[in-house]
Design a protein around this motif. Structure first.
Motif, PDB file in Angstrom:
ATOM      1  N   MET A  69     -63.256-127.923  50.871  1.00  0.00           N
ATOM      2  CA  MET A  69     -62.637-128.221  49.578  1.00  0.00           C
ATOM      3  C   MET A  69     -61.119-128.150  49.726  1.00  0.00           C
ATOM      4  N   MET A  70     -60.447-129.257  49.488  1.00  0.00           N
ATOM      5  CA  MET A  70     -58.999-129.325  49.629  1.00  0.00           C
ATOM      6  C   MET A  70     -58.354-129.516  48.252  1.00  0.00           C
ATOM      7  N   ILE A  71     -57.502-128.585  47.864  1.00  0.00           N
ATOM      8  CA  ILE A  71     -56.740-128.708  46.625  1.00  0.00           C
ATOM      9  C   ILE A  71     -55.287-128.971  46.997  1.00  0.00           C
ATOM     10  N   HIS A  72     -54.758-130.066  46.507  1.00  0.00           N
ATOM     11  CA  HIS A  72     -53.343-130.379  46.702  1.00  0.00           C
ATOM     12  C   HIS A  72     -52.574-129.888  45.478  1.00  0.00           C
ATOM     13  N   TRP A  73     -51.384-129.361  45.706  1.00  0.00           N
ATOM     14  CA  TRP A  73     -50.610-128.861  44.570  1.00  0.00           C
ATOM     15  C   TRP A  73     -49.125-129.069  44.826  1.00  0.00           C
ATOM     16  N   LEU A  74     -48.396-129.123  43.732  1.00  0.00           N
ATOM     17  CA  LEU A  74     -46.948-129.305  43.809  1.00  0.00           C
ATOM     18  C   LEU A  74     -46.316-128.603  42.615  1.00  0.00           C
ATOM     19  N   ILE A  75     -45.304-127.797  42.896  1.00  0.00           N
ATOM     20  CA  ILE A  75     -44.542-127.140  41.837  1.00  0.00           C
ATOM     21  C   ILE A  75     -43.112-127.642  41.897  1.00  0.00           C
ATOM     22  N   GLN A  76     -42.541-127.940  40.727  1.00  0.00           N
ATOM     23  CA  GLN A  76     -41.180-128.457  40.660  1.00  0.00           C
ATOM     24  C   GLN A  76     -40.431-127.778  39.520  1.00  0.00           C
ATOM     25  N   THR A  77     -39.113-127.852  39.586  1.00  0.00           N
ATOM     26  CA  THR A  77     -38.276-127.284  38.539  1.00  0.00           C
ATOM     27  C   THR A  77     -37.454-128.395  37.898  1.00  0.00           C
ATOM     28  N   ILE A  78     -36.804-128.048  36.827  1.00  0.00           N
ATOM     29  CA  ILE A  78     -36.002-129.024  36.101  1.00  0.00           C
ATOM     30  C   ILE A  78     -34.844-129.542  36.949  1.00  0.00           C
ATOM     31  N   ASP A  79     -34.481-128.814  37.992  1.00  0.00           N
ATOM     32  CA  ASP A  79     -33.374-129.225  38.859  1.00  0.00           C
ATOM     33  C   ASP A  79     -33.769-130.311  39.841  1.00  0.00           C
ATOM     34  N   ASP A  80     -35.070-130.641  39.904  1.00  0.00           N
ATOM     35  CA  ASP A  80     -35.505-131.639  40.880  1.00  0.00           C
ATOM     36  C   ASP A  80     -35.167-133.068  40.468  1.00  0.00           C
ATOM     37  N   HIS A  81     -34.762-133.268  39.210  1.00  0.00           N
ATOM     38  CA  HIS A  81     -34.293-134.592  38.790  1.00  0.00           C
ATOM     39  C   HIS A  81     -33.329-134.405  37.623  1.00  0.00           C
ATOM     40  N   PRO A  82     -32.096-134.948  37.717  1.00  0.00           N
ATOM     41  CA  PRO A  82     -31.081-134.717  36.687  1.00  0.00           C
ATOM     42  C   PRO A  82     -31.528-135.126  35.284  1.00  0.00           C
ATOM     43  N   ALA A  83     -32.283-136.207  35.169  1.00  0.00           N
ATOM     44  CA  ALA A  83     -32.671-136.710  33.854  1.00  0.00           C
ATOM     45  C   ALA A  83     -33.563-135.724  33.105  1.00  0.00           C
ATOM     46  N   LEU A  84     -34.324-134.932  33.848  1.00  0.00           N
ATOM     47  CA  LEU A  84     -35.260-134.011  33.209  1.00  0.00           C
ATOM     48  C   LEU A  84     -34.542-132.941  32.402  1.00  0.00           C
ATOM     49  N   LYS A  85     -33.309-132.612  32.764  1.00  0.00           N
ATOM     50  CA  LYS A  85     -32.557-131.598  32.031  1.00  0.00           C
ATOM     51  C   LYS A  85     -32.269-132.036  30.600  1.00  0.00           C
ATOM     52  N   HIS A  86     -32.273-133.336  30.376  1.00  0.00           N
ATOM     53  CA  HIS A  86     -31.961-133.864  29.045  1.00  0.00           C
ATOM     54  C   HIS A  86     -33.203-134.453  28.371  1.00  0.00           C
ATOM     55  N   ALA A  87     -34.372-134.114  28.876  1.00  0.00           N
ATOM     56  CA  ALA A  87     -35.630-134.644  28.335  1.00  0.00           C
ATOM     57  C   ALA A  87     -35.600-136.165  28.287  1.00  0.00           C
ATOM     58  N   THR A  88     -35.045-136.757  29.356  1.00  0.00           N
ATOM     59  CA  THR A  88     -34.961-138.210  29.476  1.00  0.00           C
ATOM     60  C   THR A  88     -35.885-138.663  30.602  1.00  0.00           C
ATOM     61  N   PRO A  89     -36.756-139.647  30.356  1.00  0.00           N
ATOM     62  CA  PRO A  89     -37.650-140.111  31.423  1.00  0.00           C
ATOM     63  C   PRO A  89     -36.868-140.722  32.579  1.00  0.00           C
ATOM     64  N   PRO A  90     -37.067-140.251  33.800  1.00  0.00           N
ATOM     65  CA  PRO A  90     -36.426-140.902  34.953  1.00  0.00           C
ATOM     66  C   PRO A  90     -36.833-142.372  35.040  1.00  0.00           C
ATOM     67  N   GLU A  91     -35.932-143.194  35.526  1.00  0.00           N
ATOM     68  CA  GLU A  91     -36.205-144.625  35.627  1.00  0.00           C
ATOM     69  C   GLU A  91     -37.436-144.878  36.486  1.00  0.00           C
ATOM     70  N   GLY A  92     -38.335-145.720  35.975  1.00  0.00           N
ATOM     71  CA  GLY A  92     -39.526-146.091  36.709  1.00  0.00           C
ATOM     72  C   GLY A  92     -40.647-145.080  36.656  1.00  0.00           C
ATOM     73  N   LEU A  93     -40.504-144.030  35.831  1.00  0.00           N
ATOM     74  CA  LEU A  93     -41.542-143.000  35.795  1.00  0.00           C
ATOM     75  C   LEU A  93     -42.720-143.398  34.923  1.00  0.00           C
ATOM     76  N   LEU A  94     -42.461-143.953  33.744  1.00  0.00           N
ATOM     77  CA  LEU A  94     -43.508-144.155  32.753  1.00  0.00           C
ATOM     78  C   LEU A  94     -43.940-145.612  32.629  1.00  0.00           C
ATOM     79  N   SER A  95     -45.224-145.800  32.384  1.00  0.00           N
ATOM     80  CA  SER A  95     -45.747-147.124  32.028  1.00  0.00           C
ATOM     81  C   SER A  95     -45.440-147.381  30.557  1.00  0.00           C
ATOM     82  N   ASP A  96     -45.678-148.614  30.106  1.00  0.00           N
ATOM     83  CA  ASP A  96     -45.421-148.940  28.704  1.00  0.00           C
ATOM     84  C   ASP A  96     -46.256-148.067  27.767  1.00  0.00           C
TER      85      ASP A  96
END
Length: 235
Positions: free
Chosen positions: A1-28
């Motif tokens: 059984m393999m579980i993949h995991w990833l933890i990130q912080t708000i510093d991993d992308h500048p846009a996240l600090k302003h609650a702004t979707p990074p370019e190309g992140l979201l579908s319509d």
């Protein structure tokens, strides 16, 4: 059984600090969901979770972020219709978010991230089983253990695809070993879902209970827990 995991912080992308979707992140479709979020905190948490989940799925599939759509079932559990072979779970706490993914027929995963902090005695009395309370009273690092046991309950409920509208004493967690530097094993026992009601703790026979393995680790000031279940026991 393999579980993949990833933890990130708000510093991993500048846009996240302003609650702004990074370019190309979201579908319509996801953009439509995002624009309906009412508060900045909700938007922040939602984006952090989506960013982290898509980063992990991108690492596993090499698919562009905008083609990895993540929605939620009616029970709140996230899912990716573009890669149905994966079961995923998302959690966030403070400026951190974590996603866990498991691949395999009939497997479901739950992940939870909790900040280690003091909790009042009434919290322990109201939400923990007698066995868990005994472990807490005997522990020198009470704050971490309370946080850890609570996190394991949350992760188990996510793996079961059940929310916090039940008596959380339906989940009993026990640690298997002393803490190590990496992942540590734990065990959760739980009432089968057809027995999970608001008055579960009034008495459920052992034949109506299931058991699952889990793992935990400390990440700085946070506790991270993972639970994996077979669908046959989770349905």
């Amino acid at each position: 059984m393999m579980i993949h995991w990833l933890i990130q912080t708000i510093d991993d992308h500048p846009a996240l600090k302003h609650a702004t979707p990074p370019e190309g992140l979201l579908s319509d479709q996801e953009w439509g969901i995002f624009t309906q979020l009412k508060t900045e905190k909700r938007a922040h948490d939602w984006l952090m979770g989506r960013w982290t989940a898509k980063q992990l799925l991108h690492q596993l599939t090499q698919a562009p972020h905008s083609t990895i759509r993540i929605f939620n079932h009616a029970n709140g559990a996230p899912y990716c219709p573009d890669f149905p072979q994966y079961s995923l779970s998302i959690s966030h706490s403070g400026d951190h978010a974590v996603c866990a993914v498991i691949e395999g027929e009939g497997l479901q995963v739950g992940v939870d991230l909790e900040h280690i902090e003091p909790r009042i005695d009434a919290f322990v009395e109201d939400y923990f089983t007698p066995e868990e309370q005994a472990s807490i009273h005997q522990c020198e690092d009470k704050d971490r253990l309370v946080t850890l046991l609570w996190s394991a309950k949350e992760a188990a409920l996510k793996a079961l695809h059940i929310g916090l509208n039940i008596d959380v004493r339906a989940i009993n967690c026990s640690l298997d070993t002393e803490a190590a530097e990496d992942w540590n094993p734990l065990t959760v026992s739980y009432a089968q879902p057809d027995s999970l009601t608001t008055n579960w703790y009034d008495g459920v026979p052992k034949t109506s209970r299931g058991q699952a393995s889990g793992w935990w680790r400390q990440e700085g000031e946070y506790v991270l827990t993972l639970i994996a279940l077979q669908t046959e026991t989770a349905q």
